[in-house]
Design a protein around this motif. Structure first.
Motif, PDB file in Angstrom:
ATOM      1  N   GLY A  44       0.831  -1.192   0.000  1.00  0.00           N
ATOM      2  CA  GLY A  44       0.000   0.000   0.000  1.00  0.00           C
ATOM      3  C   GLY A  44       0.858   1.231   0.000  1.00  0.00           C
ATOM      4  O   GLY A  44       2.080   1.159   0.051  1.00  0.00           O
ATOM      5  N   VAL A  45       0.214   2.357  -0.091  1.00  0.00           N
ATOM      6  CA  VAL A  45       0.927   3.625  -0.070  1.00  0.00           C
ATOM      7  C   VAL A  45       0.316   4.460   1.043  1.00  0.00           C
ATOM      8  O   VAL A  45      -0.851   4.826   0.956  1.00  0.00           O
ATOM      9  CB  VAL A  45       0.820   4.353  -1.422  1.00  0.00           C
ATOM     10  N   PRO A  46       1.025   4.755   2.086  1.00  0.00           N
ATOM     11  CA  PRO A  46       2.362   4.226   2.390  1.00  0.00           C
ATOM     12  C   PRO A  46       2.260   2.781   2.862  1.00  0.00           C
ATOM     13  O   PRO A  46       1.199   2.340   3.299  1.00  0.00           O
ATOM     14  CB  PRO A  46       2.831   5.134   3.531  1.00  0.00           C
ATOM     15  N   PRO A  47       3.367   2.038   2.755  1.00  0.00           N
ATOM     16  CA  PRO A  47       3.345   0.649   3.225  1.00  0.00           C
ATOM     17  C   PRO A  47       3.059   0.602   4.726  1.00  0.00           C
ATOM     18  O   PRO A  47       3.446   1.498   5.463  1.00  0.00           O
ATOM     19  CB  PRO A  47       4.733   0.115   2.901  1.00  0.00           C
ATOM     20  N   ARG A  48       2.393  -0.443   5.156  1.00  0.00           N
ATOM     21  CA  ARG A  48       2.038  -0.619   6.569  1.00  0.00           C
ATOM     22  C   ARG A  48       2.822  -1.801   7.116  1.00  0.00           C
ATOM     23  O   ARG A  48       2.873  -2.858   6.484  1.00  0.00           O
ATOM     24  CB  ARG A  48       0.533  -0.862   6.680  1.00  0.00           C
ATOM     25  N   VAL A  49       3.410  -1.621   8.272  1.00  0.00           N
ATOM     26  CA  VAL A  49       4.199  -2.677   8.923  1.00  0.00           C
ATOM     27  C   VAL A  49       3.683  -2.854  10.339  1.00  0.00           C
ATOM     28  O   VAL A  49       3.430  -1.878  11.045  1.00  0.00           O
ATOM     29  CB  VAL A  49       5.708  -2.328   8.945  1.00  0.00           C
ATOM     30  N   GLU A  50       3.517  -4.113  10.742  1.00  0.00           N
ATOM     31  CA  GLU A  50       3.094  -4.421  12.102  1.00  0.00           C
ATOM     32  C   GLU A  50       4.095  -5.367  12.744  1.00  0.00           C
ATOM     33  O   GLU A  50       4.686  -6.214  12.066  1.00  0.00           O
ATOM     34  CB  GLU A  50       1.708  -5.072  12.112  1.00  0.00           C
ATOM     35  N   TYR A  51       4.240  -5.214  14.046  1.00  0.00           N
ATOM     36  CA  TYR A  51       5.129  -6.063  14.836  1.00  0.00           C
ATOM     37  C   TYR A  51       4.283  -6.814  15.849  1.00  0.00           C
ATOM     38  O   TYR A  51       3.325  -6.271  16.407  1.00  0.00           O
ATOM     39  CB  TYR A  51       6.179  -5.206  15.552  1.00  0.00           C
ATOM     40  N   GLU A  52       4.668  -8.076  16.100  1.00  0.00           N
ATOM     41  CA  GLU A  52       3.929  -8.917  17.030  1.00  0.00           C
ATOM     42  C   GLU A  52       4.893  -9.863  17.723  1.00  0.00           C
ATOM     43  O   GLU A  52       5.846 -10.367  17.115  1.00  0.00           O
ATOM     44  CB  GLU A  52       2.877  -9.717  16.262  1.00  0.00           C
ATOM     45  N   LEU A  53       4.641 -10.112  19.004  1.00  0.00           N
ATOM     46  CA  LEU A  53       5.478 -11.058  19.747  1.00  0.00           C
ATOM     47  C   LEU A  53       5.267 -12.475  19.232  1.00  0.00           C
ATOM     48  O   LEU A  53       4.151 -12.874  18.917  1.00  0.00           O
ATOM     49  CB  LEU A  53       5.142 -11.038  21.237  1.00  0.00           C
TER      50      LEU A  53
END
Length: 121
Positions: free
Chosen positions: A76-85
């Motif tokens: 996507g614009v802007p790219p989406r980043v997620e962090y997870e344990l």
């Protein structure tokens, strides 16, 4: 007089050092931020006052490398980043809670000991 220390007392601990991110200022805080689920980079920055984007990126990358968290990128614009344990990351929550409970219980003693040491120096 005490018995001499065994020169091999740490021989069972030989090998590479453990990949503990608990020995720095940000690792436990990042883990705490992620304990309830996925978070975006910008969400992590809110409670982590004082961390620069560079240091946060480096910390997240190191924790991903050690298997404590996963990074998921969405197009996507802007790219989406997620962090997870990961499960490994989640396994650090219990020892962290124990350490925090110990610190809370003994904080006054620690502060007094430091003050006494500094006064004597």
């Amino acid at each position: 007089m005490s018995e001499p220390l065994d020169p091999d007392m740490f021989s069972a601990c030989q090998g590479p050092p453990l990949p503990m991110r608990m020995n720095n200022k940000w690792g436990p805080k990042i883990i705490t931020c992620l304990k309830d689920g996925k978070r975006r980079f910008s969400e992590l920055q809110v409670p982590l006052k004082g961390i620069t984007p560079k240091v946060l990126s480096e910390s997240l990358r190191a924790m991903e490398r050690d298997g404590f968290l996963t990074r998921t990128s969405y197009p996507g614009v802007p790219p989406r980043v997620e962090y997870e344990l990961t499960e490994l990351g989640r396994s650090t929550l219990e020892p962290m809670e124990a350490w925090c409970a110990w610190a809370e219980q003994h904080l006054a003693e620690l502060v007094d000991a430091r003050a006494a040491y500094d006064d004597a120096s």
